[in-house]
Design a protein around this motif. Structure first.
Motif, PDB file in Angstrom:
ATOM      1  N   ILE A 151       0.078 -11.776   5.734  1.00 35.11           N
ATOM      2  CA  ILE A 151       0.093 -10.392   5.269  1.00 35.11           C
ATOM      3  C   ILE A 151       1.286 -10.220   4.333  1.00 35.11           C
ATOM      4  O   ILE A 151       2.247 -10.978   4.405  1.00 35.11           O
ATOM      5  CB  ILE A 151       0.187  -9.343   6.409  1.00 35.11           C
ATOM      6  N   ALA A 152       1.192  -9.230   3.478  1.00 32.39           N
ATOM      7  CA  ALA A 152       2.322  -8.808   2.649  1.00 32.39           C
ATOM      8  C   ALA A 152       2.360  -7.294   2.788  1.00 32.39           C
ATOM      9  O   ALA A 152       1.323  -6.635   2.751  1.00 32.39           O
ATOM     10  CB  ALA A 152       2.128  -9.219   1.197  1.00 32.39           C
ATOM     11  N   GLN A 153       3.523  -6.758   2.966  1.00 25.33           N
ATOM     12  CA  GLN A 153       3.633  -5.331   3.248  1.00 25.33           C
ATOM     13  C   GLN A 153       4.883  -4.765   2.588  1.00 25.33           C
ATOM     14  O   GLN A 153       5.930  -5.405   2.570  1.00 25.33           O
ATOM     15  CB  GLN A 153       3.722  -5.176   4.770  1.00 25.33           C
ATOM     16  N   TRP A 154       4.733  -3.587   2.031  1.00 27.73           N
ATOM     17  CA  TRP A 154       5.836  -2.859   1.427  1.00 27.73           C
ATOM     18  C   TRP A 154       5.914  -1.492   2.082  1.00 27.73           C
ATOM     19  O   TRP A 154       4.890  -0.885   2.402  1.00 27.73           O
ATOM     20  CB  TRP A 154       5.608  -2.673  -0.074  1.00 27.73           C
ATOM     21  N   TYR A 155       7.137  -1.008   2.255  1.00 33.82           N
ATOM     22  CA  TYR A 155       7.348   0.287   2.902  1.00 33.82           C
ATOM     23  C   TYR A 155       8.354   1.084   2.080  1.00 33.82           C
ATOM     24  O   TYR A 155       9.342   0.546   1.605  1.00 33.82           O
ATOM     25  CB  TYR A 155       7.867   0.081   4.329  1.00 33.82           C
ATOM     26  N   ASN A 156       8.077   2.356   1.932  1.00 33.18           N
ATOM     27  CA  ASN A 156       8.970   3.266   1.219  1.00 33.18           C
ATOM     28  C   ASN A 156       9.414   4.338   2.218  1.00 33.18           C
ATOM     29  O   ASN A 156       8.683   5.307   2.448  1.00 33.18           O
ATOM     30  CB  ASN A 156       8.255   3.897   0.025  1.00 33.18           C
ATOM     31  N   PRO A 157      10.577   4.169   2.856  1.00 34.35           N
ATOM     32  CA  PRO A 157      11.000   5.120   3.883  1.00 34.35           C
ATOM     33  C   PRO A 157      11.270   6.524   3.334  1.00 34.35           C
ATOM     34  O   PRO A 157      11.092   7.503   4.038  1.00 34.35           O
ATOM     35  CB  PRO A 157      12.273   4.503   4.462  1.00 34.35           C
ATOM     36  N   GLY A 158      11.659   6.617   2.071  1.00 36.61           N
ATOM     37  CA  GLY A 158      11.933   7.927   1.485  1.00 36.61           C
ATOM     38  C   GLY A 158      10.688   8.789   1.358  1.00 36.61           C
ATOM     39  O   GLY A 158      10.750  10.010   1.484  1.00 36.61           O
ATOM     40  N   PHE A 159       9.545   8.154   1.121  1.00 37.03           N
ATOM     41  CA  PHE A 159       8.290   8.884   0.970  1.00 37.03           C
ATOM     42  C   PHE A 159       7.375   8.747   2.179  1.00 37.03           C
ATOM     43  O   PHE A 159       6.296   9.331   2.202  1.00 37.03           O
ATOM     44  CB  PHE A 159       7.521   8.390  -0.261  1.00 37.03           C
ATOM     45  N   SER A 160       7.756   7.932   3.168  1.00 39.42           N
ATOM     46  CA  SER A 160       6.893   7.602   4.299  1.00 39.42           C
ATOM     47  C   SER A 160       5.542   7.109   3.778  1.00 39.42           C
ATOM     48  O   SER A 160       4.485   7.620   4.104  1.00 39.42           O
ATOM     49  CB  SER A 160       6.706   8.803   5.234  1.00 39.42           C
ATOM     50  N   ALA A 161       5.615   6.077   2.938  1.00 43.01           N
ATOM     51  CA  ALA A 161       4.435   5.480   2.318  1.00 43.01           C
ATOM     52  C   ALA A 161       4.487   3.969   2.523  1.00 43.01           C
ATOM     53  O   ALA A 161       5.563   3.402   2.744  1.00 43.01           O
ATOM     54  CB  ALA A 161       4.404   5.812   0.832  1.00 43.01           C
ATOM     55  N   ALA A 162       3.317   3.332   2.453  1.00 46.41           N
ATOM     56  CA  ALA A 162       3.273   1.886   2.648  1.00 46.41           C
ATOM     57  C   ALA A 162       2.100   1.282   1.886  1.00 46.41           C
ATOM     58  O   ALA A 162       1.136   1.974   1.558  1.00 46.41           O
ATOM     59  CB  ALA A 162       3.155   1.557   4.136  1.00 46.41           C
ATOM     60  N   LEU A 163       2.199  -0.018   1.633  1.00 47.40           N
ATOM     61  CA  LEU A 163       1.129  -0.776   0.989  1.00 47.40           C
ATOM     62  C   LEU A 163       1.013  -2.095   1.737  1.00 47.40           C
ATOM     63  O   LEU A 163       2.023  -2.700   2.103  1.00 47.40           O
ATOM     64  CB  LEU A 163       1.472  -1.015  -0.489  1.00 47.40           C
ATOM     65  N   LEU A 164      -0.218  -2.525   1.970  1.00 48.97           N
ATOM     66  CA  LEU A 164      -0.472  -3.724   2.771  1.00 48.97           C
ATOM     67  C   LEU A 164      -1.513  -4.601   2.098  1.00 48.97           C
ATOM     68  O   LEU A 164      -2.528  -4.095   1.618  1.00 48.97           O
ATOM     69  CB  LEU A 164      -0.982  -3.315   4.162  1.00 48.97           C
ATOM     70  N   VAL A 165      -1.266  -5.899   2.069  1.00 50.76           N
ATOM     71  CA  VAL A 165      -2.252  -6.901   1.687  1.00 50.76           C
ATOM     72  C   VAL A 165      -2.528  -7.694   2.952  1.00 50.76           C
ATOM     73  O   VAL A 165      -1.600  -8.239   3.555  1.00 50.76           O
ATOM     74  CB  VAL A 165      -1.729  -7.833   0.567  1.00 50.76           C
TER      75      VAL A 165
END
Length: 135
Positions: A54-68
């Motif tokens: 898996i690859a995952q990105w998280y943006n704590p400032g926006f409470s957003a995420a992206l996942l492969v």
């Protein structure tokens, strides 16, 4: 390779975190579809953190995420990586993208699992670049 295909650095607010699927995915999916449907989504991807890579990105400032992550059942003859997006604040969506597929019965034939994974990561990073223009 044309200059438009080179990826720029990711916005600093996005952090890569591949150790385990963030609880945010389960919470967002349950809120949108209900717990029973969420448990079946993408071959149980969000209930059983068992399938790699898996690859995952998280943006704590926006409470957003992206996942492969793999989105097909392990027994299917063609496997595919999906790109999933949790936009700022709430919601959940599958990002429609080129198919990032491989054939596990032919592990040395291109595209391999690794090649499909790298292509999905590159597309996910391009998505993050574009998404940051809108947030």
């Amino acid at each position: 390779m044309p200059s438009w295909q080179y990826s720029s650095p990711l916005p600093a607010t996005w952090q890569r975190c591949d150790s385990g699927i963030l609880p945010l995915w389960w919470e967002r999916l349950c809120a949108q579809t209900g717990q029973q449907s969420a448990a079946l989504y993408a071959a149980g991807l969000f209930t059983e953190d068992r399938r790699r890579p898996i690859a995952q990105w998280y943006n704590p400032g926006f409470s957003a995420a992206l996942l492969v992550a793999p989105e097909t059942s392990p027994e299917w003859p063609v496997q595919r990586f999906g790109i999933f997006y949790a936009p700022p604040g709430a919601g959940f969506a599958r990002v429609h993208s080129a198919p990032h597929e491989w054939h596990p019965r032919e592990p040395r034939k291109s595209p391999t699992e690794h090649e499909a994974f790298l292509a999905a990561i590159a597309e996910a990073e391009r998505f993050l670049q574009v998404e940051m223009d809108f947030v």
